[in-house]
Motif scaffolding. Structure first.
Motif, PDB file in Angstrom:
ATOM      1  N   THR A  59      -6.294  -9.476  -8.986  1.00  0.00           N
ATOM      2  CA  THR A  59      -6.526 -10.546  -8.988  1.00  0.00           C
ATOM      3  C   THR A  59      -5.336 -10.877  -9.896  1.00  0.00           C
ATOM      4  OG1 THR A  59      -9.140 -10.118  -9.003  1.00  0.00           O
ATOM      5  CG2 THR A  59      -8.020 -12.220  -9.750  1.00  0.00           C
ATOM      6  N   TYR A  60      -4.742 -11.783  -9.192  1.00  0.00           N
ATOM      7  CA  TYR A  60      -3.283 -12.444  -9.976  1.00  0.00           C
ATOM      8  C   TYR A  60      -3.636 -12.612 -11.272  1.00  0.00           C
ATOM      9  CZ  TYR A  60       0.005 -11.558  -5.990  1.00  0.00           C
ATOM     10  OH  TYR A  60      -0.119 -10.898  -5.139  1.00  0.00           O
ATOM     11  N   PRO A  61      -3.230 -13.800 -12.533  1.00  0.00           N
ATOM     12  CA  PRO A  61      -3.265 -13.740 -13.419  1.00  0.00           C
ATOM     13  C   PRO A  61      -3.745 -14.781 -13.224  1.00  0.00           C
ATOM     14  CG  PRO A  61      -1.568 -12.781 -13.924  1.00  0.00           C
ATOM     15  CD  PRO A  61      -1.978 -12.581 -12.585  1.00  0.00           C
ATOM     16  N   PRO A  66     -10.428 -12.868  -5.973  1.00  0.00           N
ATOM     17  CA  PRO A  66      -9.344 -11.948  -6.375  1.00  0.00           C
ATOM     18  C   PRO A  66      -8.099 -12.177  -4.796  1.00  0.00           C
ATOM     19  CG  PRO A  66     -11.693 -11.445  -6.048  1.00  0.00           C
ATOM     20  CD  PRO A  66     -11.554 -12.846  -6.160  1.00  0.00           C
ATOM     21  N   ALA A  67      -7.005 -11.986  -4.803  1.00  0.00           N
ATOM     22  CA  ALA A  67      -6.316 -12.078  -3.591  1.00  0.00           C
ATOM     23  C   ALA A  67      -6.350 -10.985  -2.876  1.00  0.00           C
ATOM     24  CB  ALA A  67      -5.039 -12.064  -3.954  1.00  0.00           C
ATOM     25  N   LEU A  68      -7.177  -9.591  -3.109  1.00  0.00           N
ATOM     26  CA  LEU A  68      -7.620  -8.530  -2.230  1.00  0.00           C
ATOM     27  C   LEU A  68      -9.013  -8.031  -3.245  1.00  0.00           C
ATOM     28  CD1 LEU A  68      -4.333  -6.342  -1.741  1.00  0.00           C
ATOM     29  CD2 LEU A  68      -5.327  -7.995  -0.561  1.00  0.00           C
ATOM     30  N   LEU A 101       5.029  -2.398  -7.491  1.00  0.00           N
ATOM     31  CA  LEU A 101       4.561  -3.335  -7.812  1.00  0.00           C
ATOM     32  C   LEU A 101       3.417  -4.402  -8.786  1.00  0.00           C
ATOM     33  CD1 LEU A 101       7.155  -4.654  -5.017  1.00  0.00           C
ATOM     34  CD2 LEU A 101       7.912  -3.547  -7.091  1.00  0.00           C
ATOM     35  N   PHE A 102       2.353  -3.900  -8.353  1.00  0.00           N
ATOM     36  CA  PHE A 102       0.923  -4.336  -8.490  1.00  0.00           C
ATOM     37  C   PHE A 102       0.419  -3.492  -8.800  1.00  0.00           C
ATOM     38  CE2 PHE A 102       2.301  -7.835  -6.205  1.00  0.00           C
ATOM     39  CZ  PHE A 102       2.419  -8.863  -7.239  1.00  0.00           C
TER      40      PHE A 102
END
Length: 298
Positions: A59-61, A66-68, A101-102
């Motif tokens: 999940t992006y801030p 969630p993105a995934l 990267l994440f």
């Protein structure tokens, strides 16, 4: 002088803010490893078996969703897998987890947190980031080039390479002909590569990747903004280079998708189907819509 200082102050503040950021997890391998175990973080052996996304959630801030969401996928060594899906489906985000990267979410309400990314059975969060990233090469849509010679731009990020290695990488990337036309390897490249065409910039990016000799190759829309002639040369170079390496591809070109060993279809952060082109056309409605509306022929 006062005017120069004032003009520089905004950039200086940004540089200072970056310098004050803590090291990325796993990057300062000795200090972070000793803090946890009393020993340096172990190095990842060269990839030879599989890459596994094990229930990955990210999940992006400040995002509500969630993105995934629960991605389960195993990619065998040497396999080429193309990732397709509508805009915002999570394709680039998923591949960004491989070089860390994440990192997947940390969640106390799930038994294994936000899932794991495993290479040859090893959770990549448990190893040195440097040993991980040395095995990965990335070719993206926008190639970053710097003011300097063509040889310097090819060798960027790979210290200690010889001129013969640079020439060999350029030959493998089908770049030798245009390099000779530009005046050779000592010819200057303008800032951001503005003196080169899109196809020429992409071939230098492929030469960089070849020079790294990676076990994992990530291609993020690497041929989406070039002409047909350049695409043919770049596709040939990539096909030859990716042989024997695990290749993860985000693509909008039909020619790239149909030649992949398998196609992973993402939609709204979820993996909805995996398989070859012909089978997905028959059974996957999301893939049929993407093939009709989004995939570009060549």
């Amino acid at each position: 002088i006062v005017n120069d200082i004032q003009a520089s102050s905004a950039a200086a503040q940004r540089v200072l803010a970056l310098l004050q950021e803590p090291p990325a997890p796993g990057l300062d391998e000795r200090k972070l490893g000793e803090r946890r175990t009393g020993l340096p973080m172990p190095r990842l052996a060269r990839h030879a078996e599989s890459i596994r996304f094990d229930g990955v959630v990210f999940t992006y801030p400040n995002a509500d969703e969630p993105a995934l969401n629960g991605i389960e996928l195993t990619v065998r060594h040497g396999e080429t897998v193309a990732f397709v899906g509508p805009n915002g489906a999570g394709k680039t985000t998923l591949l960004a987890l491989v070089p860390r990267l994440f990192d997947p979410d940390e969640a106390l309400d799930r038994p294994r947190g936000g899932g794991r990314v495993l290479i040859d059975g090893t959770d990549i969060k448990s190893v040195s980031v440097r040993s991980l990233r040395r095995q990965i090469a990335v070719v993206v849509q926008e190639t970053v080039l710097f003011k300097g010679t063509i040889a310097e731009n090819i060798a960027y990020g790979v210290p200690g390479v010889t001129h013969d290695q640079v020439v060999s990488a350029a030959r493998g990337a089908r770049a030798e002909e245009f390099i000779a036309a530009k005046g050779g390897y000592e010819a200057q490249v303008g800032e951001r590569g503005l003196t080169l065409s899109g196809g020429q910039r992409q071939r230098l990016a492929i030469a960089r990747a070849i020079l790294r000799d990676p076990s994992i190759l990530i291609l993020d829309e690497a041929t989406s903004m070039i002409d047909g002639e350049s695409e043919a040369q770049i596709s040939d170079a990539l096909a030859e280079f990716s042989s024997g390496r695990t290749t993860l591809v985000v693509a909008h070109r039909l020619s790239t998708v149909v030649t992949a060993d398998r196609i992973a279809v993402l939609d709204q952060g979820k993996l909805v189907d995996v398989g070859p082109h012909a089978e997905l056309l028959e059974r996957c409605d999301v893939y049929k819509r993407i093939a009709d509306r989004q995939l570009v022929g060549s």
